[in-house]
Design a protein around this motif. Structure first.
Motif, PDB file in Angstrom:
ATOM      1  N   LEU A 154      25.789  -5.626  45.337  1.00 18.80           N
ATOM      2  CA  LEU A 154      24.423  -6.069  45.077  1.00 18.80           C
ATOM      3  C   LEU A 154      24.005  -5.768  43.640  1.00 18.80           C
ATOM      4  CD1 LEU A 154      21.737  -7.227  46.086  1.00 18.80           C
ATOM      5  CD2 LEU A 154      21.130  -4.926  46.890  1.00 18.80           C
ATOM      6  N   LYS A 155      24.367  -4.604  43.165  1.00 20.98           N
ATOM      7  CA  LYS A 155      24.027  -4.263  41.791  1.00 20.98           C
ATOM      8  C   LYS A 155      24.715  -5.183  40.801  1.00 20.98           C
ATOM      9  CE  LYS A 155      23.979  -0.355  38.620  1.00 20.98           C
ATOM     10  NZ  LYS A 155      24.360   1.064  38.425  1.00 20.98           N
ATOM     11  N   CYS A 161      22.666 -12.006  37.757  1.00 20.79           N
ATOM     12  CA  CYS A 161      21.433 -12.828  37.788  1.00 20.79           C
ATOM     13  C   CYS A 161      20.562 -12.571  36.557  1.00 20.79           C
ATOM     14  CB  CYS A 161      20.639 -12.531  39.058  1.00 20.79           C
ATOM     15  SG  CYS A 161      21.442 -13.121  40.569  1.00 20.79           S
ATOM     16  N   LYS A 162      20.506 -11.306  36.141  1.00 19.42           N
ATOM     17  CA  LYS A 162      19.723 -10.981  34.954  1.00 19.42           C
ATOM     18  C   LYS A 162      20.273 -11.668  33.726  1.00 19.42           C
ATOM     19  CE  LYS A 162      18.108  -7.004  32.317  1.00 19.42           C
ATOM     20  NZ  LYS A 162      18.126  -5.524  32.202  1.00 19.42           N
ATOM     21  N   HIS A 163      21.624 -11.662  33.586  1.00 16.97           N
ATOM     22  CA  HIS A 163      22.255 -12.335  32.439  1.00 16.97           C
ATOM     23  C   HIS A 163      22.006 -13.838  32.504  1.00 16.97           C
ATOM     24  CE1 HIS A 163      24.012  -8.734  30.962  1.00 16.97           C
ATOM     25  NE2 HIS A 163      24.836  -8.539  32.023  1.00 16.97           N
ATOM     26  N   ARG A 165      19.426 -15.345  33.841  1.00 15.64           N
ATOM     27  CA  ARG A 165      18.033 -15.601  33.471  1.00 15.64           C
ATOM     28  C   ARG A 165      17.834 -15.524  31.956  1.00 15.64           C
ATOM     29  NH1 ARG A 165      16.885 -12.860  38.413  1.00 15.64           N
ATOM     30  NH2 ARG A 165      16.842 -10.840  37.335  1.00 15.64           N
ATOM     31  N   GLU A 166      18.466 -14.508  31.347  1.00 16.12           N
ATOM     32  CA  GLU A 166      18.340 -14.399  29.894  1.00 16.12           C
ATOM     33  C   GLU A 166      18.953 -15.612  29.206  1.00 16.12           C
ATOM     34  OE1 GLU A 166      20.183 -10.763  28.907  1.00 16.12           O
ATOM     35  OE2 GLU A 166      18.528  -9.486  29.646  1.00 16.12           O
ATOM     36  N   SER A 167      20.106 -16.063  29.702  1.00 18.30           N
ATOM     37  CA  SER A 167      20.736 -17.248  29.102  1.00 18.30           C
ATOM     38  C   SER A 167      19.850 -18.469  29.276  1.00 18.30           C
ATOM     39  CB  SER A 167      22.092 -17.504  29.748  1.00 18.30           C
ATOM     40  OG  SER A 167      22.955 -16.400  29.543  1.00 18.30           O
ATOM     41  N   LEU A 168      19.247 -18.628  30.465  1.00 17.17           N
ATOM     42  CA  LEU A 168      18.339 -19.752  30.682  1.00 17.17           C
ATOM     43  C   LEU A 168      17.126 -19.693  29.750  1.00 17.17           C
ATOM     44  CD1 LEU A 168      18.412 -20.009  34.596  1.00 17.17           C
ATOM     45  CD2 LEU A 168      19.383 -21.628  32.952  1.00 17.17           C
ATOM     46  N   GLU A 169      16.599 -18.482  29.531  1.00 19.23           N
ATOM     47  CA  GLU A 169      15.471 -18.350  28.622  1.00 19.23           C
ATOM     48  C   GLU A 169      15.857 -18.729  27.195  1.00 19.23           C
ATOM     49  OE1 GLU A 169      14.155 -14.395  29.014  1.00 19.23           O
ATOM     50  OE2 GLU A 169      13.231 -14.672  31.004  1.00 19.23           O
ATOM     51  N   GLN A 170      17.086 -18.310  26.775  1.00 20.09           N
ATOM     52  CA  GLN A 170      17.521 -18.682  25.427  1.00 20.09           C
ATOM     53  C   GLN A 170      17.717 -20.179  25.310  1.00 20.09           C
ATOM     54  OE1 GLN A 170      21.016 -16.426  24.575  1.00 20.09           O
ATOM     55  NE2 GLN A 170      19.913 -14.428  24.465  1.00 20.09           N
ATOM     56  N   LEU A 171      18.287 -20.802  26.374  1.00 18.29           N
ATOM     57  CA  LEU A 171      18.461 -22.252  26.324  1.00 18.29           C
ATOM     58  C   LEU A 171      17.122 -22.983  26.357  1.00 18.29           C
ATOM     59  CD1 LEU A 171      21.533 -22.660  28.724  1.00 18.29           C
ATOM     60  CD2 LEU A 171      21.501 -22.889  26.247  1.00 18.29           C
ATOM     61  N   GLY A 172      16.182 -22.393  27.035  1.00 18.92           N
ATOM     62  CA  GLY A 172      14.876 -23.050  27.115  1.00 18.92           C
ATOM     63  C   GLY A 172      13.984 -22.798  25.920  1.00 18.92           C
TER      64      GLY A 172
END
Length: 450
Positions: A154-155, A161-163, A165-172
């Motif tokens: 789980l960890k 998932c955190k990575h 999300r960060e990648s999606l934020e950078q792409l966005g």
């Protein structure tokens, strides 16, 4: 999932007890189910299996299904339920060990109730095993270990998932879309030029590496040749070293021999041959030469063989001294023949004067022995005169003339003849004669030692 039946008969107050056990699917240890499993109803079963159903399905799968249903089990059936075929070990090779027998005097109602409870628990564990990758039931320790593994997974999943999300934020991000394409193209061109340069350098390095490899091969060949030459050199060196050691040993041996020979030569050079060969000394009233007594006394009647041997040594000594000086006697010639030595007259060669006697009455009337002794004394006097001509300081201790020897200390003269003479005076005259002969020997040794 597998289970096993275990029966034990114990009678307490006349009532039989029955126990059914399940096995942990990991460590295969027997399990004791919680008593709440015997009081589960349909609603509780539905609550336990509800999280394992998909959200799109409006109804769950009943825990208790008829095993006699004709509908086959389809793993890929699209009804919103996750299915998995589990090959239970309870229905294979462990059937004989998993059967259970109920003993005692329980009623048929209790047997049917216990069978129903076991069937419900088994179906519950089958449903749980079919909706996950883990076989049930599990013991407490295996469950804790499994939970730790799931926590770790789980960890890891949360980190991923955190990575994401960060990648999606950078792409966005809108600024990333406004990057200058020309700058990127310039960077690409620079990178391409750098790549070309690096490729060229790589080719140069490869060429250098090939050259170095060739040089290395040549150097290895030269090294092998040098090693062969070195080995040959060391072999030759060892041979020469061995020869050198042998020559040094020989040289030392020769040096030692030379030292020994030199020492012997020095000792011989210092040795007086005449003194070593002719030892003149005295023994009481007698003069001796090489321990032979020359003379005779009434109290000491010396054997004539000893006297003859002494005269032979005396003649040999005087003859040797004359030869050493290269001197030739006048009137007589000495003939050394041991204990039969004699003198030969140079004027009359047929005349021989013996210097040996045998004693007896006839001997004392024979004058040849006396003539031989007088002739010997004359030869010694001639040697003295020859030495005095070359060395005026030379002088014998006793004067000799006409067959007599004079003692300068008291002026007494002693005849060397045996006839008409006492043995005491004859013996003393012979002792004085040997003394003069010893002085002559000493002078010749000092003059002709080198």
């Amino acid at each position: 999932m597998s289970n096993s039946s275990q029966s034990s008969d114990s009678q307490k107050s006349g009532i039989a007890t029955t126990q059914v056990s399940f096995v942990c699917q990991r460590c295969c240890q027997p399990l004791k189910l919680d008593p709440s499993f015997s009081s589960l109803d349909s609603q509780t079963y539905a609550d336990l299996t509800a999280p394992l159903l998909t959200a799109s399905s409006g109804k769950g799968t009943p825990l208790i299904q008829s095993t006699e249903s004709a509908e086959p089990f389809d793993v890929d059936k699209n009804d919103g339920v996750s299915r998995k075929e589990i090959h239970s070990t309870r229905h294979s090779s462990q059937d004989s060990g998993q059967d259970f027998t109920l003993l005692g005097e329980a009623s048929s109602f209790r047997i049917e109730n216990l069978s129903h409870q076991v069937k419900v628990a088994s179906n519950l564990f089958d449903v749980m095993s079919g909706h996950s990758d883990i076989d049930h039931p599990l013991c407490e320790e295996c469950t804790d270990s499994l939970l730790n593994q799931l926590d770790q997974q789980l960890k890891i999943t949360e980190d991923e998932c955190k990575h994401y999300r960060e990648s999606l934020e950078q792409l966005g991000d809108g600024n990333a879309q406004e990057e200058d394409e020309g700058v990127l193209e310039n960077e690409i061109e620079k990178l391409k030029s750098q790549e070309v340069e690096l490729i060229g350098k790589l080719q140069e390095i490869e060429e250098e590496r090939e050259k170095i490899a060739e040089d290395t091969k040549k150097q290895k060949k030269e090294l092998e040749k040098l090693e062969v030459e070195e080995e040959r050199y060391w072999k030759e060196y060892n041979q020469y070293k061995q020869q050198l050691l042998e020559y040094q040993d020989e040289q030392r041996s020769v040096d030692n021999q030379l030292k020994y020979a030199q020492a012997q030569l020095d000792r011989l050079n210092k040795t007086n041959v005449f003194n070593a060969t002719f030892h003149i000394w005295h023994n009481g009233h007698f003069g001796t030469i090489n321990n032979f007594r020359l003379g005779r006394l009434p109290s000491v009647p010396v054997e004539w063989s000893e006297i003859n041997a002494a005269w032979g040594q005396t003649v040999l000594l005087l003859h040797s001294l004359a030869q050493k000086m290269s001197f030739k006697f006048k009137r007589y010639r000495l003939i050394p023949c041991g204990n039969h030595s004699y003198l030969e007259s140079l004027t009359d060669k047929s005349k021989q004067l013996p210097l040996h006697g045998s004693g007896g009455f006839r001997f004392f009337w024979d004058t040849k022995f006396d003539q031989a002794m007088v002739a010997f004394l004359d030869c010694l006097q001639q040697l003295e005169e020859e030495v005095e001509r070359g060395d005026t300081t030379f002088c014998l201790p006793y004067k000799m003339a006409n067959g007599k020897i004079e003692d300068k200390s008291n002026g007494a003269s002693y005849s060397i003849r045996i006839q008409f003479n006492s043995e005491e005076q004859w013996t003393k005259a012979l002792k004085f004669m040997l003394t003069n002969l010893k002085w002559a020997l000493a002078w010749v040794s000092s003059q002709f030692s080198k």
